[in-house]
Design a protein around this motif. Structure first.
Motif, PDB file in Angstrom:
ATOM      1  N   ILE B   4       0.877  -1.168   0.000  1.00 15.48           N
ATOM      2  CA  ILE B   4       0.000   0.000   0.000  1.00 15.48           C
ATOM      3  C   ILE B   4       0.913   1.216   0.000  1.00 15.48           C
ATOM      4  O   ILE B   4       1.714   1.400   0.918  1.00 15.48           O
ATOM      5  N   GLU B   5       0.791   2.033  -1.037  1.00 18.77           N
ATOM      6  CA  GLU B   5       1.679   3.193  -1.168  1.00 18.77           C
ATOM      7  C   GLU B   5       0.869   4.478  -1.185  1.00 18.77           C
ATOM      8  O   GLU B   5      -0.105   4.603  -1.917  1.00 18.77           O
ATOM      9  N   GLN B   6       1.298   5.404  -0.338  1.00 14.87           N
ATOM     10  CA  GLN B   6       0.667   6.713  -0.307  1.00 14.87           C
ATOM     11  C   GLN B   6       1.627   7.727  -0.894  1.00 14.87           C
ATOM     12  O   GLN B   6       2.792   7.774  -0.496  1.00 14.87           O
ATOM     13  N   ASN B   7       1.107   8.577  -1.784  1.00 14.36           N
ATOM     14  CA  ASN B   7       1.960   9.346  -2.693  1.00 14.36           C
ATOM     15  C   ASN B   7       3.274   9.797  -2.081  1.00 14.36           C
ATOM     16  O   ASN B   7       4.258   9.104  -2.064  1.00 14.36           O
ATOM     17  N   SER B   8       3.322  10.950  -1.590  1.00 16.59           N
ATOM     18  CA  SER B   8       4.614  11.351  -1.050  1.00 16.59           C
ATOM     19  C   SER B   8       4.541  11.286   0.470  1.00 16.59           C
ATOM     20  O   SER B   8       3.461  11.255   1.044  1.00 16.59           O
ATOM     21  N   GLU B   9       5.694  11.272   1.079  1.00 17.62           N
ATOM     22  CA  GLU B   9       5.722  11.242   2.530  1.00 17.62           C
ATOM     23  C   GLU B   9       5.170  12.549   3.091  1.00 17.62           C
ATOM     24  O   GLU B   9       4.529  12.579   4.138  1.00 17.62           O
ATOM     25  N   ALA B  10       5.416  13.659   2.373  1.00 22.35           N
ATOM     26  CA  ALA B  10       4.972  14.969   2.847  1.00 22.35           C
ATOM     27  C   ALA B  10       4.432  15.781   1.686  1.00 22.35           C
ATOM     28  O   ALA B  10       4.923  15.662   0.555  1.00 22.35           O
ATOM     29  N   LEU B  11       3.400  16.569   1.976  1.00 24.33           N
ATOM     30  CA  LEU B  11       2.778  17.408   0.973  1.00 24.33           C
ATOM     31  C   LEU B  11       2.512  18.775   1.590  1.00 24.33           C
ATOM     32  O   LEU B  11       1.876  18.863   2.650  1.00 24.33           O
ATOM     33  N   ASN B  12       3.001  19.835   0.943  1.00 21.38           N
ATOM     34  CA  ASN B  12       2.756  21.201   1.417  1.00 21.38           C
ATOM     35  C   ASN B  12       1.858  21.913   0.425  1.00 21.38           C
ATOM     36  O   ASN B  12       2.120  21.875  -0.781  1.00 21.38           O
ATOM     37  N   ILE B  13       0.808  22.555   0.921  1.00 20.22           N
ATOM     38  CA  ILE B  13      -0.046  23.331   0.046  1.00 20.22           C
ATOM     39  C   ILE B  13      -0.427  24.643   0.708  1.00 20.22           C
ATOM     40  O   ILE B  13      -0.324  24.790   1.933  1.00 20.22           O
TER      41      ILE B  13
END
Lengths: 114, 112
Positions: B4-13
């Motif tokens: 199970i893979e979740q896109n990136s480890e961190a996301l800044n918006i």
């Protein structure tokens, strides 16, 4: 309704020591779970129980033991603690047999083995 | 092997934008998929559940899609706020198993 409670919140153990992590839920859920969470590794299932008196191994059971004598309580026992058991431990419960497996988590126990 | 893979480890918006988080899975046949939120030092909290025969589910500013052909779920937070900053976990349930399988999570930071 307290939900799922865990004690202690923090603990430091020496290598070879033993301890029991306590978990109690007051939602009358049949299903209970123990997970460990390491940085960047997600939640790994250690043991689970589908009801009082019934337990089964999860993905990473080595070094741990559980018991389930009542619906409310699901303690996790660490025998002969090792540094590899340094982690955050979460207990969860769910009403799986009536509906989908939405899990309710406790606040966690942060364990360090030195 | 199962993954199970979740896109990136961190996301800044930026605040006010829509955050989109991805959950891809391999060698699972989930009957349904769940999303949880986890704040630092706390246990995960359930947000939304979507079944295999549902394409989309909404709850306030949250939207989840589930594509069993692509083996992917997308989790959207519209009009994001700094209070949405947290780690978001996806979890699969195959129905026959007695437990959920969790992804590693994506840490979302909403910048004011």
């Amino acid at each position: 309704n307290a939900g799922v409670t865990q004690t202690p919140k923090f603990r430091i153990l020496k290598i070879g020591q033993s301890m029991t992590l306590q978990c109690t839920q007051d939602m009358n859920h049949n299903y209970m779970y123990w997970y460990r969470q390491d940085p960047g590794m997600g939640l790994k299932l250690i043991y689970y129980s589908v009801g009082a008196g019934i337990t089964d191994k999860g993905e990473v059971p080595n070094g741990y033991n559980v018991s389930r004598s009542t619906t409310e309580d699901f303690p996790l026992r660490l025998e002969l603690a090792a540094p590899s058991q340094t982690s955050v431990y979460f207990c969860a419960s769910s009403d799986r047999d009536r509906d989908t497996d939405t899990q309710y988590f406790g606040p966690g126990t942060r364990l360090t083995v030195l | 092997s199962q993954k199970i893979e979740q896109n990136s480890e961190a996301l800044n918006i930026q605040e006010g934008k829509t955050a989109t988080l991805t959950c891809n899975y391999t060698n699972y046949s989930p009957a349904y998929l769940q999303w949880y939120r986890q704040d630092p030092g706390r246990g995960p909290v359930f947000l939304l559940l979507i079944r295999e025969n549902e394409k989309e589910k909404r709850k306030e500013r949250l939207k989840v899609t589930f594509d069993t052909t692509l083996k992917q779920s997308l989790f959207h937070i519209t009009a994001s706020q700094p209070a949405d900053s947290a780690t978001y976990l996806c979890a699969l349930d195959e129905g026959g198993a007695n437990n959920l399988f969790f992804g590693t999570g994506t840490r979302l930071t909403v910048i004011p």
